[in-house]
Design a protein around this motif. Structure first.
Motif, short mmCIF file in Angstrom:
data_model
loop_
_atom_site.label_atom_id
_atom_site.label_comp_id
_atom_site.label_asym_id
_atom_site.label_seq_id
_atom_site.Cartn_x
_atom_site.Cartn_y
_atom_site.Cartn_z
N GLU A 136 0.83 -1.21 0.00
CA GLU A 136 0.00 0.00 0.00
C GLU A 136 0.86 1.25 0.00
N GLU A 137 1.93 1.24 0.79
CA GLU A 137 2.82 2.39 0.83
C GLU A 137 3.47 2.63 -0.54
N ALA A 138 3.83 1.52 -1.21
CA ALA A 138 4.43 1.65 -2.54
C ALA A 138 3.43 2.18 -3.56
N LEU A 139 2.17 1.74 -3.43
CA LEU A 139 1.14 2.21 -4.35
C LEU A 139 0.91 3.71 -4.17
N ILE A 140 0.88 4.17 -2.93
CA ILE A 140 0.67 5.59 -2.67
C ILE A 140 1.89 6.39 -3.13
N ALA A 141 3.09 5.86 -2.89
CA ALA A 141 4.30 6.55 -3.34
C ALA A 141 4.33 6.68 -4.86
N GLU A 167 -1.05 -3.09 -11.01
CA GLU A 167 -0.28 -4.20 -11.57
C GLU A 167 1.21 -3.87 -11.61
N ARG A 168 1.56 -2.63 -11.94
CA ARG A 168 2.97 -2.29 -12.00
C ARG A 168 3.63 -2.41 -10.64
N VAL A 169 2.94 -1.92 -9.58
CA VAL A 169 3.49 -2.02 -8.23
C VAL A 169 3.59 -3.49 -7.81
N LEU A 170 2.58 -4.30 -8.15
CA LEU A 170 2.65 -5.72 -7.85
C LEU A 170 3.82 -6.38 -8.58
N ARG A 171 4.04 -6.04 -9.84
CA ARG A 171 5.18 -6.62 -10.58
C ARG A 171 6.50 -6.24 -9.91
N ASP A 172 6.59 -4.99 -9.47
CA ASP A 172 7.81 -4.57 -8.77
C ASP A 172 8.03 -5.41 -7.52
N LYS A 173 6.94 -5.66 -6.77
CA LYS A 173 7.05 -6.46 -5.55
C LYS A 173 7.45 -7.91 -5.87
N VAL A 174 6.86 -8.48 -6.92
CA VAL A 174 7.17 -9.85 -7.29
C VAL A 174 8.64 -9.97 -7.71
N ARG A 175 9.12 -8.99 -8.42
CA ARG A 175 10.51 -9.06 -8.90
C ARG A 175 11.53 -8.93 -7.78
N GLU A 176 11.08 -8.52 -6.60
CA GLU A 176 11.96 -8.49 -5.44
C GLU A 176 12.16 -9.87 -4.83
N LEU A 177 11.33 -10.84 -5.23
CA LEU A 177 11.38 -12.18 -4.65
C LEU A 177 12.34 -13.05 -5.44
N PRO A 178 13.43 -13.51 -4.83
CA PRO A 178 14.43 -14.28 -5.59
C PRO A 178 13.91 -15.60 -6.14
N ALA A 179 12.87 -16.15 -5.54
CA ALA A 179 12.36 -17.45 -6.01
C ALA A 179 11.49 -17.34 -7.25
N VAL A 180 11.04 -16.12 -7.61
CA VAL A 180 10.05 -15.96 -8.67
C VAL A 180 10.71 -15.48 -9.95
N GLU A 181 10.32 -16.12 -11.05
CA GLU A 181 10.74 -15.69 -12.39
C GLU A 181 9.50 -15.51 -13.25
N ILE A 182 9.40 -14.36 -13.92
CA ILE A 182 8.30 -14.11 -14.85
C ILE A 182 8.81 -14.35 -16.27
N ARG A 183 8.21 -15.29 -16.97
CA ARG A 183 8.57 -15.56 -18.36
C ARG A 183 7.53 -14.92 -19.26
N GLU A 184 7.95 -13.87 -19.94
CA GLU A 184 7.03 -13.12 -20.79
C GLU A 184 6.98 -13.73 -22.19
#
Length: 507
Positions: A72-77, A116-133
C-alpha cells in the motif's frame, strides 16, 4: 518447502498475488505470461478491462499487504491516493446528493495498470520468482485423469520465438481469467467438468480517460475527488442515461476515468455519443465535470460482465496439483468491484493451505477448495442479490418471476434505508462498509439484530422529524460540500429541499 517448482499461469493481479504466496513454499516459482509486460503503468492486450475503473476493497488491500508487505505504501508513493469516500466522494442517491461526513471506510484510488505495475515490482523483489514473458500456455501434463490419485504434473507452453516446452510442476495455479481453457484441458485428460453457476445481467459499461484541469483552474465547487451517480428509481419517463451507474473516478497523475454503465441498455462507444450521454446523466454536475477535463483516450466499451463460478469444489475427485484463482475460478459482474480483492483473498488462502499441509496432494486440494468456496460465497451472494432482480438476466442462477419481482421491489428501498440510517448510526454505517468490503457476508448482516434496530430507529426518527443530518440535495446543483461530521443539533442542521424547484439550502 512443499515442492521444488510451482507454475503460475498468467501474470495479472491474481497470478502475481499467487506467485507472492507461493514464493515462501517452493524453491522456484515460474509465472508464464503471454504478453510482454510494460516497465511502467501501461495498458496491455491481455487486460482490456484495465481501461475501466477498479476498486481495491479493504479486504483485498489487507490480503495483498500480507502477501507483499509495504504494497500500500508503494502504491501511494507511485501516485495512488488514500481517501475517505464519505468525505472525498460526492454521491447522488435516490433523492439527490447525499450529505458529506466522516465514515469508517477508506480506500486507495489508482488505475488498474498502476496496481499491476506495483505488484510486478514487488514480485521481482522475490528471488524465487521468475516471470517468463511472451509465453503462451498450450496445455497440461496429467497423470491418472479422473482417478482418486490423479494429478497435474506439468505445463506445456510456447515461447515467444515459437519454441515448444514442457515444465514439470509440483503445483500449477490457473490465473488465466474468464476465458481460461484449464477446465476443458482437465476434462480432456479424464476429469469431470466442474459444474458452473452463471448469471448474466447484461451489464455493459463504457469509459474514457481524462486529464483534470490544473489545480488552480478547477471550479470552486470541486471539493470532491470522486463523483458517483446511482441509477434513478423513478419509474416514469426519463432518458436512458438516468438508468446509468456513473463514476467520475480519480486516479494517479491528476487524471480521472469517466465511466458509465447499465444493466440491459445500449451504451455509447463513439466519442460524440459518449459526451452527449454524460451530459444527460441525471446529476448535471457529472457532464459538467467531464467537459471541464481534457480527454486523453478513445472510448472503451466492455460487455463481458456475466457472473460465472466454476465449482471444482463439487467434484468427487478434484485433480491434485492444480488450483484456480481469480476470474479463472469465479468471475463477477465488474460493477461490484470484487474481482481483484477476491483474487487476493484466494491467494492468501493458498498460502495458508500450503502451511497446513506437508504435500500438495488430494488432501491439500480438498482443503483449499473448501476454504476458497467459503470465501467466494461472500461476494457471490452480493452479486446475486442485485443481478437476480432483472427479467432479462440469463444463466443457471435465474430465479422465478415472483422472486425477481420481490428482489426488484425490495432492493432499492432497503438500500435507501441503509444509506439514510448510516448518516446517523455509526454501527449501521460500519456494518454496511464491512459488507461492501467483503469483511462480513450479506447473510451475517441480515441476521444482525443491532443493524436492523439501527435502521428501524432511524425510520421512526424520520417520521417524527427528529433526524439531524439532511439528505436529498438537488441533483441539478453542484454537490454540497458542507461537512456534517458530528452534527447533533437538529436546529442547526440545514434542511434538504423537498421540492425540485426549491433552492439548495446549506450547500
Amino acid at each position: 518447502m512443499r515442492g521444488r517448482t510451482a507454475v503460475v499461469l498468467g501474470g495479472s493481479v491474481a497470478g502475481l498475488c499467487a506467485a507472492g504466496a507461493l514464493a515462501r513454499h517452493f524453491e522456484q516459482v515460474l509465472v508464464l505470461e503471454r504478453d510482454r509486460l510494460p516497465p511502467d503503468a501501461e495498458h496491455r492486450r491481455g487486460v482490456p478491462q484495465s481501461k475501466h475503473p477498479h476498486f481495491l476493497l479493504n479486504s483485498g488491500r489487507r490480503a495483498i499487504g500480507e502477501i507483499f508487505p509495504g504494497f500500500e505504501e508503494a502504491l501511494i508513493a507511485a501516485g495512488g491516493m488514500h481517501l475517505m469516500p464519505s468525505m472525498d466522494a460526492a454521491y447522488c442517491e435516490n433523492d439527490g446528493w447525499a450529505p458529506r461526513k466522516a465514515g469508517s471506510m477508506t480506500m486507495v484510488y489508482s488505475s488498474r495498470v498502476l496496481i499491476e505495475r506495483v505488484l510486478r515490482d514487488k514480485v521481482r523483489e522475490l528471488p524465487a520468482v521468475e516471470i517468463r514473458e511472451g509465453a503462451t500456455v498450450t496445455g497440461l501434463r496429467c497423470a491418472g485423469g479422473g482417478a482418486p490419485d490423479g494429478r497435474v504434473e506439468g505445463v506445456a507452453y510456447r515461447a515467444e520465438d515459437g519454441t515448444e516446452a514442457v515444465l514439470d510442476a509440483d503445483l500449477v495455479v490457473d490465473a488465466l481469467g474468464r476465458g481460461s481453457p484449464v477446465a476443458a484441458w482437465l476434462a480432456e485428460a479424464g476429469w469431470d467438468a466442474p459444474p458452473e453457476r452463471t448469471l448474466d445481467a447484461k451489464v455493459t459499461y463504457t469509459s474514457r480517460w481524462y486529464d483534470l484541469p490544473p489545480a488552480g483552474g478547477r471550479p470552486a465547487s470541486w471539493w470532491w475527488k470522486h463523483l458517483v451517480v446511482t441509477p434513478t428509481q423513478d419509474t416514469g419517463d426519463h432518458p436512458d442515461e438516468h438508468e446509468f451507474l456513473s463514476n467520475f473516478f480519480p486516479i494517479e497523475g491528476d487524471r480521472a476515468i469517466v465511466c458509465m454503465g447499465s444493466w440491459g441498455l445500449p451504451m455509447p462507444r463513439e466519442t460524440a455519443a459518449f459526451e452527449a450521454a454524460a451530459d444527460r446523466v441525471r446529476a448535471t454536475a457529472f457532464g459538467r465535470a467531464a467537459r471541464a477535463c481534457t480527454p486523453t483516450s478513445e472510448v472503451h466499451l466492455t460487455r463481458s460482465t456475466g457472473n460465472r463460478w466454476r465449482r471444482f469444489d463439487l467434484l468427487d475427485a478434484p485433480p491434485a496439483g492444480i488450483v484456480s484463482i481469480g476470474d479463472a475460478i469465479c468471475a463477477f459482474n465488474p460493477f461490484y468491484a470484487q474481482g481483484m480483492s477476491s483474487a487476493a483473498r484466494s491467494a492468501l488462502l493458498l498460502g495458508a493451505a500450503l502451511r497446513r499441509h506437508d504435500a500438495v496432494g488430494a488432501a491439500f486440494a480438498r482443503d483449499f477448495l473448501t476454504r476458497q468456496k467459503a470465501s467466494l460465497d461472500v461476494p457471490w451472494m452480493l452479486a446475486m442479490a442485485r443481478d437476480q432482480a432483472y427479467d432479462f438476466a440469463t444463466g443457471t442462477e435465474t430465479v422465478p418471476r415472483w422472486r425477481r419481482r420481490l428482489a426488484a421491489r425490495l432492493s432499492w428501498p432497503i438500500f435507501n434505508a441503509i444509506t439514510a440510517a448510516s448518516r446517523e448510526d455509526a454501527y449501521v454505517e460500519r456494518t454496511f462498509a464491512q459488507v461492501f468490503n467483503l469483511d462480513r457476508s450479506l447473510r451475517q448482516m441480515a441476521a444482525d439484530p443491532r443493524f436492523w434496530f439501527g435502521i428501524a430507529r432511524y425510520k421512526v426518527r424520520e417520521k417524527l422529524g427528529r433526524t439531524v443530518v439532511p439528505g436529498g440535495f438537488d441533483e441539478r446543483e453542484d454537490p454540497p460540500g458542507t461537512d456534517y461530521t458530528g452534527r447533533t443539533d437538529p436546529a442547526g442542521a440545514p434542511s434538504a429541499r423537498t421540492d425540485r424547484g426549491d433552492d439548495l439550502v446549506g450547500a
